[in-house]
Motif scaffolding. Structure first.
Motif, mmCIF file in Angstrom:
data_model
loop_
_atom_site.group_PDB
_atom_site.id
_atom_site.type_symbol
_atom_site.label_atom_id
_atom_site.label_comp_id
_atom_site.label_asym_id
_atom_site.label_seq_id
_atom_site.Cartn_x
_atom_site.Cartn_y
_atom_site.Cartn_z
ATOM 1 N N GLY A 370 42.301 95.547 34.869
ATOM 2 C CA GLY A 370 42.856 94.224 35.135
ATOM 3 C C GLY A 370 42.567 93.704 36.519
ATOM 4 N N CYS A 371 41.462 94.155 37.105
ATOM 5 C CA CYS A 371 41.105 93.738 38.473
ATOM 6 C C CYS A 371 39.677 93.193 38.511
ATOM 7 N N ALA A 372 39.421 92.368 39.507
ATOM 8 C CA ALA A 372 38.077 91.881 39.794
ATOM 9 C C ALA A 372 37.658 92.426 41.147
ATOM 10 N N TYR A 373 36.551 93.143 41.184
ATOM 11 C CA TYR A 373 36.003 93.689 42.429
ATOM 12 C C TYR A 373 35.038 92.657 43.005
ATOM 13 N N LEU A 374 35.310 92.211 44.215
ATOM 14 C CA LEU A 374 34.625 91.047 44.773
ATOM 15 C C LEU A 374 33.772 91.399 45.984
ATOM 16 N N ALA A 375 32.561 90.852 46.021
ATOM 17 C CA ALA A 375 31.726 90.865 47.215
ATOM 18 C C ALA A 375 31.543 89.421 47.657
ATOM 19 N N ASP A 376 31.181 89.231 48.911
ATOM 20 C CA ASP A 376 31.099 87.892 49.494
ATOM 21 C C ASP A 376 30.112 87.014 48.724
ATOM 22 N N ASP A 377 30.500 85.766 48.492
ATOM 23 C CA ASP A 377 29.627 84.859 47.750
ATOM 24 C C ASP A 377 29.828 83.412 48.187
ATOM 25 N N HIS A 378 30.214 83.187 49.426
ATOM 26 C CA HIS A 378 30.403 81.810 49.879
ATOM 27 C C HIS A 378 29.047 81.172 50.145
ATOM 28 N N GLU A 379 28.953 79.861 49.931
ATOM 29 C CA GLU A 379 27.673 79.174 50.081
ATOM 30 C C GLU A 379 27.149 79.226 51.513
ATOM 31 N N LEU A 380 28.004 79.477 52.478
ATOM 32 C CA LEU A 380 27.576 79.552 53.873
ATOM 33 C C LEU A 380 27.347 80.990 54.321
ATOM 34 N N VAL A 381 27.185 81.906 53.374
ATOM 35 C CA VAL A 381 27.062 83.308 53.734
ATOM 36 C C VAL A 381 25.864 83.551 54.654
ATOM 37 N N SER A 382 24.784 82.774 54.491
ATOM 38 C CA SER A 382 23.611 82.953 55.340
ATOM 39 C C SER A 382 23.714 82.179 56.643
ATOM 40 N N VAL A 383 24.712 81.310 56.740
ATOM 41 C CA VAL A 383 24.938 80.560 57.978
ATOM 42 C C VAL A 383 25.906 81.318 58.879
ATOM 43 N N SER A 384 26.991 81.790 58.277
ATOM 44 C CA SER A 384 28.014 82.523 59.032
ATOM 45 C C SER A 384 27.675 84.011 59.047
ATOM 46 N N LYS A 385 26.577 84.350 59.685
ATOM 47 C CA LYS A 385 26.074 85.716 59.640
ATOM 48 C C LYS A 385 26.998 86.720 60.317
ATOM 49 N N HIS A 386 27.731 86.266 61.317
ATOM 50 C CA HIS A 386 28.509 87.206 62.116
ATOM 51 C C HIS A 386 29.975 87.248 61.711
ATOM 52 N N CYS A 387 30.321 86.533 60.659
ATOM 53 C CA CYS A 387 31.711 86.532 60.202
ATOM 54 C C CYS A 387 31.986 87.733 59.311
ATOM 55 N N ARG A 388 33.227 88.123 59.284
ATOM 56 C CA ARG A 388 33.649 89.228 58.442
ATOM 57 C C ARG A 388 33.400 88.883 56.976
ATOM 58 N N ARG A 389 32.874 89.823 56.216
ATOM 59 C CA ARG A 389 32.550 89.597 54.826
ATOM 60 C C ARG A 389 33.794 89.692 53.945
ATOM 61 N N ASP A 390 33.809 88.851 52.929
ATOM 62 C CA ASP A 390 34.939 88.760 51.997
ATOM 63 C C ASP A 390 34.725 89.756 50.861
ATOM 64 N N ILE A 391 35.109 91.013 51.095
ATOM 65 C CA ILE A 391 34.914 92.087 50.123
ATOM 66 C C ILE A 391 36.268 92.727 49.840
ATOM 67 N N CYS A 392 36.704 92.641 48.605
ATOM 68 C CA CYS A 392 38.057 93.095 48.292
ATOM 69 C C CYS A 392 38.221 93.221 46.773
ATOM 70 N N ARG A 393 39.452 93.413 46.344
ATOM 71 C CA ARG A 393 39.765 93.559 44.932
ATOM 72 C C ARG A 393 40.921 92.620 44.578
ATOM 73 N N TRP A 394 40.744 91.865 43.493
ATOM 74 C CA TRP A 394 41.757 90.913 43.070
ATOM 75 C C TRP A 394 42.511 91.493 41.875
ATOM 76 N N ASP A 395 43.822 91.672 42.061
ATOM 77 C CA ASP A 395 44.677 92.154 40.981
ATOM 78 C C ASP A 395 45.127 90.941 40.172
ATOM 79 N N MET A 396 44.640 90.815 38.935
ATOM 80 C CA MET A 396 44.896 89.616 38.141
ATOM 81 C C MET A 396 46.363 89.488 37.744
#
Length: 431
Positions: A370-396
């Protein structure tokens, strides 16, 4: 006198039995290490690879990332089921600042150097590579020399090469033009492998077979081209590509199988437009067993809900997932039906840059159902190179984010991966 303990002589097993055993091992870890048991097993391992025999053990996607610990000549593969990471040797240039735009069929998708800016497919397990046509063979891209003698790329916004266009430097074109690549088969199968590409401007769609010299544009019914696409998948069951537009509409694309086929891809609308909102990331996911087609809408915001101050650059602020909405596509009624957490409690989702997958939770007992395992996928991922990546798990069920380790504190004080290139999900394969 002590009794001697009998020790099994694994090297004496017939090769066909060893190969049968290897087919029951996971690709990473057990199967790779099996070749180091002894010379007999090493020979059997080589035969297993040469005959392209499959591993019958299901395995979840792994997170591939660059890290300081391994340097530029290797990557790490993290298994969310075990919490363990493996070092994978790679050519030094592959992850040293090169954009990674996802993975498909177990192959990593990266972008080569200027001037051609080929998409390069890499199998991180075997080191095999394959190239797709250069950026200048897209129907709406041309390379030119500026008045200052610099190489530049012009991206037109329609099929007619109108005045409206965007101009990029080689570094910008390398990072911004390509959005997603989906493969129909492994590149090891040559021209049988079809690549569907989503690219600028605004989610155009093109395709190429391995070995083609140029990209071929895809047009939706009644249109000169295809625009607004945000995600695509390939369905092994029916041999079709499916694309999802920003407005929730879904199209099926049937690319001719034969490399010599001159007919254009057949396209049809599966789901009509349902929204005007172009917010967050949108994914298509096929549910195994039931065959249901899902849309997942992922909403992000600046961490802690901070507003962007006038003197701040939004590109320097990290973004985090705040909410997921999941819908079942009802093609008959032409509507989206919101999926309850209970309907997915026996499944696990994986979502990320150019990647989506759904598995029965029983296949991977170590993962949280019942979870979604997530890796970063924002449209600005190649622009915001030095920002912390959005990698986590979503409990539905809880409607909350967790760290991949299961802790509620998503903002961990440290992380093993580098922020650039952004980590991606990949399902490792030998072929």
């Amino acid at each position: 006198m002590e009794e001697e303990t009998a020790v099994a002589d694994w090297s004496a097993l017939p090769e066909d039995i060893i190969i049968t055993v290897m087919g029951c091992l996971s690709v990473l870890g057990d199967l790779v290490r099996s070749g180091a048991v002894c010379s007999t097993w090493r020979d059997a391992y080589a035969t297993f690879r040469r005959l392209h025999l499959p591993s019958t053990t299901a395995q979840p996607p792994w997170l591939l990332y660059a890290c300081d610990a391994h340097g530029p000549a290797a990557a790490a593969l993290y298994c969310p089921a075990t919490g363990k990471s493996l070092r994978v040797p790679l050519p030094a240039a592959l992850l040293d600042g090169r954009p990674v735009i996802g993975a498909s069929q177990g192959w990593l998708v990266t972008v080569d150097e200027a001037p051609n800016l080929h998409l390069v497919l890499v199998n991180p397990i075997t080191g095999a590579t394959a190239a797709l046509p250069p950026i200048t063979t897209l129907h709406n891209v041309e390379r030119f020399t500026s008045k200052k003698g610099k190489t530049r790329y012009r991206v037109y916004d329609d099929m007619g090469y109108s005045e409206a266009s965007l101009e990029y430097s080689p570094a910008q074109a390398r990072e911004w033009v390509y959005h997603q690549v989906v493969l129909s088969r492994s590149p090891a199968e040559g021209s049988a492998c079809v690549a569907l590409l989503l690219h600028r401007p605004d989610g155009y769609v093109s395709f190429a077979r391995l070995g083609d010299e140029r990209w071929t544009p895809v047009a939706y019914p009644g249109q000169d081209c295809s625009t607004g696409c945000r995600h695509a998948i390939y369905d092994d069951a029916d041999g079709l590509f499916y694309t999802l537009r920003y407005d929730g509409s879904v199209y099926a694309i049937d690319v001719p199988r034969a490399a010599a086929a001159s007919s254009p891809p057949a396209t049809r609308e599966v789901m009509r437009s349902v929204t005007n909102a172009d917010n967050g990331s949108k994914y298509l996911v096929r549910v195994p067993c039931s065959g249901d087609l899902l849309q997942v809408w992922r909403f992000v915001d600046y961490d802690d809900g901070d507003e962007v101050e006038e003197d701040e650059d939004a590109e320097d602020l990290p973004l985090g997932t705040k909410h997921l909405q999941i819908f079942k596509v009802d093609g008959g009624e032409q509507k989206l039906v919101e999926a309850s957490a209970a309907s997915l409690e026996d499944h696990v989702l994986f979502l990320g840059h150019g990647f989506s997958a759904c598995f029965p939770a029983e296949h991977f007992p170590a993962l949280k159902p019942g979870c979604a395992y997530l890796a970063d996928d924002h449209e600005l991922v190649s622009v915001s190179k030095h920002c912390r990546r959005d990698i986590c798990r979503w409990d539905m069920k809880r409607g909350q984010m967790e760290r991949l380790s299961g802790e509620d504190d998503v903002a961990a004080p440290s992380q093993p991966w580098l922020n650039w290139p952004s980590p991606v999900w990949i399902t490792p394969t030998f072929y």
